[in-house]
Design a protein around this motif. Structure first.
Motif, PDB file in Angstrom:
ATOM      1  N   LYS A 205       0.834  -1.214   0.000  1.00 38.95           N
ATOM      2  CA  LYS A 205       0.000   0.000   0.000  1.00 38.95           C
ATOM      3  C   LYS A 205       0.863   1.256   0.000  1.00 38.95           C
ATOM      4  N   THR A 206       1.808   1.314   0.930  1.00 40.59           N
ATOM      5  CA  THR A 206       2.640   2.507   1.063  1.00 40.59           C
ATOM      6  C   THR A 206       3.522   2.693  -0.157  1.00 40.59           C
ATOM      7  N   THR A 207       4.069   1.603  -0.681  1.00 44.89           N
ATOM      8  CA  THR A 207       4.923   1.701  -1.875  1.00 44.89           C
ATOM      9  C   THR A 207       4.156   2.271  -3.053  1.00 44.89           C
ATOM     10  N   LEU A 208       2.926   1.782  -3.265  1.00 46.36           N
ATOM     11  CA  LEU A 208       2.118   2.311  -4.352  1.00 46.36           C
ATOM     12  C   LEU A 208       1.761   3.769  -4.093  1.00 46.36           C
ATOM     13  N   ALA A 209       1.394   4.089  -2.856  1.00 44.44           N
ATOM     14  CA  ALA A 209       1.059   5.474  -2.514  1.00 44.44           C
ATOM     15  C   ALA A 209       2.240   6.400  -2.788  1.00 44.44           C
ATOM     16  N   ASP A 210       3.433   5.971  -2.408  1.00 48.50           N
ATOM     17  CA  ASP A 210       4.632   6.778  -2.633  1.00 48.50           C
ATOM     18  C   ASP A 210       4.808   7.094  -4.109  1.00 48.50           C
ATOM     19  N   ASN A 211       4.642   6.082  -4.946  1.00 51.34           N
ATOM     20  CA  ASN A 211       4.920   6.265  -6.369  1.00 51.34           C
ATOM     21  C   ASN A 211       3.794   6.990  -7.092  1.00 51.34           C
ATOM     22  N   LEU A 212       2.566   6.868  -6.611  1.00 43.74           N
ATOM     23  CA  LEU A 212       1.491   7.691  -7.155  1.00 43.74           C
ATOM     24  C   LEU A 212       1.738   9.159  -6.805  1.00 43.74           C
ATOM     25  N   ALA A 213       2.254   9.365  -5.597  1.00 42.46           N
ATOM     26  CA  ALA A 213       2.563  10.732  -5.167  1.00 42.46           C
ATOM     27  C   ALA A 213       3.677  11.325  -6.014  1.00 42.46           C
ATOM     28  N   VAL A 214       4.757  10.558  -6.224  1.00 43.53           N
ATOM     29  CA  VAL A 214       5.885  11.044  -7.013  1.00 43.53           C
ATOM     30  C   VAL A 214       5.435  11.384  -8.434  1.00 43.53           C
ATOM     31  N   HIS A 215       4.597  10.536  -9.001  1.00 45.30           N
ATOM     32  CA  HIS A 215       4.099  10.784 -10.354  1.00 45.30           C
ATOM     33  C   HIS A 215       3.437  12.159 -10.442  1.00 45.30           C
ATOM     34  N   HIS A 216       2.587  12.481  -9.486  1.00 42.07           N
ATOM     35  CA  HIS A 216       1.870  13.756  -9.531  1.00 42.07           C
ATOM     36  C   HIS A 216       2.779  14.929  -9.166  1.00 42.07           C
ATOM     37  N   MET A 217       3.728  14.701  -8.289  1.00 39.42           N
ATOM     38  CA  MET A 217       4.661  15.772  -7.955  1.00 39.42           C
ATOM     39  C   MET A 217       5.495  16.154  -9.166  1.00 39.42           C
TER      40      MET A 217
END
Length: 762
Positions: A205-217
């Motif tokens: 969960k956290t790994t996916l959340a991190d990378n979804l966040a990076v994508h939008h950043m």
């Protein structure tokens, strides 16, 4: 601009190189599945006959002399054999002008000029051009670790905790593997502006959340890690109404769930989520353990009324394909810093497949077993035991989650599902749950609703899945098979608990599961006697009165050598064999128990067997029945006729199965018809004889006296087989051999499957 090629594994680097060369030469570049490549990582065509070949060496940390040695001793011969029209060499190493001259000389005359030799500087220069940013963005890990994106991330992070979170995310990106979950998460976030990632511990969960966040950043969003401090986030929202901001909350609610709900903060949270839903300039990514969100949802009418779960994305291990799992494992190994001897252990006998196919496969466990810092002083020869133990002992994941983050009622539903072999209908689970609460001491904890409907909502999508099997009918299965392993290993000595679970279930399935768990030592076998006595005291008279023969057979079979219950087993057997038309489907167990108690059992006749041998198809049961019939010299014609029919059905099933291998090709003769078309003749007798000979081998071990008594011959089985239909199906799937093109050996037809190809070592 600098790009960090160290974050790519060798397969990812090859894909990047193919994209670059494709754009450079303006020709389609074919790339092939991972594996032994014969010196080819990509191919393009020069005209219609000549090939252009791409070879990649991701030797970032390899000393230059070692690279040159490999090119001279291995790669140069491959290139001569390929004889390409053009040869392009790509490496992640820095190369000087002299280095390029040396490499060109090794591959003379196939490298036409030094421009066909690409080093790190060339790759960086090409990728830095604005017109080539599409390639960078397609190679996700390269994109998010580029200096420009990293600078952007740091500068766009809200000061303090958010910058620290970005640093932590950056350190883990190299192990990330993009799967379908990534695309689905992006889609939900794009459509709803909010996504709540839920799932079992360790699912990612956290790994996916991190990378979804990076994508939008990287797309221009400022980053705010709010850690449930909604007031901070609201202030930021008000002050920056026009700015693009991504809010991030890992472990939403978490241990503060009760505080959030009891103090009416749930309204605060929901209002904030709804504001973001309506504002395209804002995004909100949250993760939550499914059981926590379930509990909050059950306790908060606001959560229910405003449909917070419309934003939920439940991550499940079943969503990952075998290839996804292979790439996750390979990527972790590649970036693990494990000594080569330890990696060899995983490759030995293709053990990586055992890891990938293990039912407890979980990204967190993969990270755990490939973390070189956790190995300590472990010797290589003990590494596989370490891996197996980690996979087989789900306590690593489930201990804290199951024991500290759920209550007794949720655990009760889980126990009941586990001991019903991991699957149970909703009606049966409801009845069993209510009975369990009556016969077992349960700590009800808080004053929340403990009804089945309330508790099953808490357990669903965290420890259990609720599946619709038909209209208005549901069944429950374990969210992950490893939950069963955890429950058994943790509570194997809790005899009182185990007995009350089985009593509450009141099913043959639970008796069978208990038996299997005792045999496999998942439950301490030394406890079997006490468990059986307890269950006999509870069930025996009730089941005997109801003539529930199958249940009683299953119960006795748990431990029919138990002296304390022998008299009751004798009573049951004598009652069974003298009952009017008893029936059941547990012939194997019944015959085993009868054989053990034979001196105490007085057979008047064997008519009680009629309805027990009505549907018997497995070999072991048939052989046991044959032995029993011979031992007691049973002459009953009805029973013998039943046995004959069952044996024929069993053998016909073997012939129809995929395991029955007949070489039809040797019974086919092909010829050219005078009119020009091809035809064939079929030797039907030859096929029938081969089937008969094969069936005879399956008859080994069957009692010959009984076979003679029923006048059995395999020809009676062969006569009922649709030979013509089998020939037609064979011809429909028949593919004659043909000569391969001389270049086929490197275009992915290695004979290995895709998983083996991913792990193929050059």
């Amino acid at each position: 601009m600098e790009y960090d090629f160290s974050k790519l594994n060798d397969r990812e680097f090859e894909t990047l190189a193919a994209s670059i060369i494709e754009k450079e030469v303006r020709k389609k570049v074919e790339i092939f599945k991972s594996g032994k490549d014969g010196g080819v990582d990509g191919r393009f065509w020069i005209g219609v006959e000549k090939e252009g070949i791409i070879q990649c060496k991701h030797f970032l940390e390899t000393p230059y002399p070692k690279l040159i040695s490999k090119l001279k001793n291995e790669e140069s011969d491959k290139v001569k054999k390929l004889n390409p029209g053009r040869y392009i060499f790509v490496t992640s190493k820095k190369l000087s002008r002299i280095n390029k001259q040396e490499i060109k000389k090794i591959f003379h005359p196939y490298i036409h000029n030094e421009q066909d030799i690409w080093g790190m500087e060339d790759l960086n220069a090409f990728l830095s051009k604005k017109e080539n940013q599409d390639i960078v963005e397609r190679n996700y890990k390269l994109w998010i670790t580029s200096t420009s994106v990293l600078d952007f991330l740091y500068n766009n992070a809200i000061k303090g905790r958010s910058q620290s979170t970005i640093m932590e995310i950056k350190e883990k990106t190299h192990k990330y593997v993009i799967t379908a979950n990534h695309s689905k998460g992006l889609k939900i976030l794009e459509e709803n502006n909010v996504v709540i990632l839920t799932g079992e511990p360790g699912i990612g969960k956290t790994t996916l959340a991190d990378n979804l966040a990076v994508h939008h950043m990287a797309k221009g969003y400022e980053f705010c890690d709010i850690e449930e401090n909604i007031s901070e986030a609201e202030n930021l929202f008000r002050e920056n109404e026009k700015k693009k901001i991504l809010f991030y909350c890992d472990d939403f609610l978490g241990s503060n769930m009760y505080d959030a709900i009891n103090n009416k903060k749930d309204s605060h949270i929901i209002k904030f989520i709804n504001r973001i839903r309506k504002d395209k300039s804002k995004k909100f990514i949250l993760t939550s353990r499914t059981n926590i969100l379930n509990k909050a949802y059950s306790l908060s009418h606001i959560f229910q009324n405003l449909k917070i779960r419309d934003n939920e994305f439940l991550l499940k291990i079943e969503n990952l394909s075998s290839i996804d799992k292979a790439r996750i494992l390979y990527n972790h190994i590649y970036h693990s810093n494990l000594p080569e001897k330890f990696i060899d252990i995983i490759y030995q006998e293709k053990r990586y497949k055992e890891i990938i196919k293990h039912r407890n496969f979980n990204p967190r466990i993969i990270e755990f077993i490939t973390d070189s810092s956790l190995i300590g002083n472990l010797e290589p020869e003990n590494y596989w035991s370490y891996i197996s133990r980690s996979l087989n002992k789900p306590e690593i994941i489930w201990a804290d989650y199951f024991q500290n983050q759920t209550d007794d009622c949720v655990r009760a539903l889980t126990y009941l599902t586990v001991f019903n072999n991991g699957k149970i209908s909703e009606d049966n689970l409801r009845n069993s749950y209510n009975l369990f609460l009556n016969i077992h001491t349960v700590n009800l904890g808080d004053y929340s609703d403990k009804s089945f409907e309330a508790v099953r909502k808490l357990a669903t999508r965290s420890l259990l899945n609720r599946n619709q099997i038909e209209e208005n009918k549901y069944e429950y299965v374990l969210f992950n098979p490893s939950i069963a392993d955890f429950v058994l290993s943790t509570y194997s000595n809790e005899i009182h608990l185990i007995c009350n679970i089985v009593k509450s279930l009141d099913s043959e399935v639970s008796i069978d599961y208990l038996h299997a768990s005792l045999i496999s030592n998942k439950i301490n076998n030394s406890n079997s006697g006490r468990i059986l006595e307890n269950l006999f005291d509870y069930f025996f008279e009730l089941k005997l009165e109801g003539q529930d023969w199958n249940f009683l057979i299953a119960l006795c079979y748990l431990d029919f050598f138990n002296e304390k219950i022998n008299k009751r087993i004798e009573l049951f057997l004598n009652t069974l064999i003298n009952a009017d038309h008893p029936s059941g489907n547990r012939l194997w167990e019944l015959l085993m128990i009868l054989s053990e108690f034979e001196p105490q059992i007085k057979f008047k006749n064997f008519k009680f067997l009629y309805n027990f041998i009505d549907e018997v198809y497995d070999e072991d049961t048939l052989k046991k029945l044959f032995a029993f019939v011979d031992q007691y010299n049973i002459e009953d014609e009805d029973i013998l006729m039943q046995i004959d029919v069952l044996l024929k059905q069993y053998l016909k099933g073997i012939v129809d199965s995929n395991d029955f291998d007949i070489d039809y090709s040797k019974h086919l003769t092909y010829y050219q018809h005078p009119d020009g078309y091809s035809d064939h003749d079929v030797d039907i007798n030859g096929i029938e004889n081969e089937i008969s000979e094969s069936l005879d081998s399956y008859m080994d071990g069957f009692n010959v006296n009984v076979l003679d008594r029923i006048y059995f011959h395999t020809s009676s089985v062969v006569a009922g087989i649709d030979i013509d239909g089998k020939i037609i199906r064979y011809l429909e799937n028949y593919e004659p051999d043909y000569d391969r093109d001389s270049h086929d050996y490197y275009v992915g037809r290695s004979g290995e499957d895709d998983i083996d190809a991913i792990f193929e070592r050059s």
